[in-house]
Design an enzyme around this catalytic site. Structure first.
Site, PDB file in Angstrom:
ATOM      1  N   ASP A  88       0.861  -1.168   0.000  1.00  0.00           N
ATOM      2  CA  ASP A  88       0.000   0.000   0.000  1.00  0.00           C
ATOM      3  C   ASP A  88       0.912   1.236   0.000  1.00  0.00           C
ATOM      4  O   ASP A  88       2.127   1.122   0.193  1.00  0.00           O
ATOM      5  CB  ASP A  88      -0.881  -0.032   1.250  1.00  0.00           C
ATOM      6  N   ASP A 111      -0.117   5.223   1.148  1.00  0.00           N
ATOM      7  CA  ASP A 111      -0.295   6.143   2.266  1.00  0.00           C
ATOM      8  C   ASP A 111      -0.333   5.401   3.595  1.00  0.00           C
ATOM      9  O   ASP A 111      -1.129   4.482   3.794  1.00  0.00           O
ATOM     10  CB  ASP A 111      -1.590   6.939   2.095  1.00  0.00           C
ATOM     11  N   THR A 118      -2.699   0.956  -4.320  1.00  0.00           N
ATOM     12  CA  THR A 118      -3.120   2.119  -3.557  1.00  0.00           C
ATOM     13  C   THR A 118      -4.525   2.566  -3.912  1.00  0.00           C
ATOM     14  O   THR A 118      -4.978   2.387  -5.049  1.00  0.00           O
ATOM     15  CB  THR A 118      -2.135   3.285  -3.768  1.00  0.00           C
ATOM     16  N   SER A 119      -5.199   3.175  -2.938  1.00  0.00           N
ATOM     17  CA  SER A 119      -6.520   3.742  -3.175  1.00  0.00           C
ATOM     18  C   SER A 119      -6.436   5.116  -3.832  1.00  0.00           C
ATOM     19  O   SER A 119      -7.461   5.697  -4.186  1.00  0.00           O
ATOM     20  CB  SER A 119      -7.295   3.846  -1.857  1.00  0.00           C
ATOM     21  N   ASP A 142      -1.342  -0.627   6.149  1.00  0.00           N
ATOM     22  CA  ASP A 142      -1.461   0.091   7.419  1.00  0.00           C
ATOM     23  C   ASP A 142      -2.897   0.297   7.875  1.00  0.00           C
ATOM     24  O   ASP A 142      -3.121   0.645   9.037  1.00  0.00           O
ATOM     25  CB  ASP A 142      -0.803   1.467   7.307  1.00  0.00           C
TER      26      ASP A 142
END
Length: 226
Positions: A20, A22, A113-114, A170
């Site tokens: 991921d 962030d 990642t989003s 995370d």
């Protein structure tokens, strides 16, 4: 299944590593909170509830959940994205992240990642991190985290089965996505929430080492010491 959480050092072996961004590679907390605070004030939204539920989730999904009735969700998400792209002050790499990425062959690493690709490029560059050649960003999936689609797609792009991969995440939504994909998942940092049984937790990458070897057919094998 993930290995049991433990304070003892452990070794995890895989063929593909899925990160991921962030909160996992990039510390962008200050920027994210600043942007969402301004956005919430502008539209009369519940900032504290947004922070509690938005971590690791695509912005469009959070906007859709909290937008005022009748609002143009896509226009609001576009506005939010424009705000995020010009905020880079305070963005840093997590301790040890640059060293760890540099130690891994490019063809075994993917970013999942989003964020969309533009924002991902901006934040990775602001943190001084090299963007992996394989990146599954928001516009490349039909369902965001906690759906496993992004992690399954990344593993397939790297030519690995889910059981051969390892996820670093995370956020509760991302951890759920990794586990739903059937991929061993390591939780990173202080914002993971209560962890499912068997998920290993690390503070950052400061004490992690990675060794790269090859099996008989010459496929890379990565061994992490956590």
């Amino acid at each position: 299944m993930s290995l049991p959480a433990s304070t003892a050092q452990q070794t995890l072996t895989c063929r593909a590593v899925l990160f991921d961004m962030d909160g996992t590679l990039v510390d962008s907390t200050a920027v994210v909170e600043q942007v969402w605070s301004e956005f919430a004030v502008r539209y009369g939204l519940d900032f504290e509830e947004i922070l509690r539920t938005s971590h690791g989730v695509q912005a469009i999904d959070t906007v859709r959940r909290f937008a005022p009735a009748g609002a143009d969700v896509f226009a609001l998400a576009s506005e939010l994205g424009a705000m995020e792209r010009v905020r880079t002050e305070g963005i840093l790499a997590l301790p040890g992240a640059a060293r760890l990425l540099a130690a891994l062959p490019g063809d075994v690493v993917a970013l999942v990642t989003s964020a969309d690709r533009v924002l991902a490029d901006i934040r990775m560059a602001a943190a001084g991190l090299q963007m992996p050649a394989t990146a599954v960003t928001a516009e490349l999936v039909s369902r965001g985290k906690p759906d496993p689609e992004g992690y399954l797609k990344a593993a397939a792009l790297l030519g690995a089965e889910p059981a051969e991969a390892l996820v670093f995440e995370d956020a509760p939504a991302g951890i759920a996505a990794g586990l739903a994909a059937g991929i061993r998942t390591v939780a990173v940092g202080p914002n993971t929430g209560p962890l499912p049984d068997g998920v290993l937790h690390i503070a950052d990458y400061s004490s992690i080492t990675a060794e790269v070897d090859a099996d008989g057919p010459g496929r890379p094998v990565i061994s992490f010491r956590l």
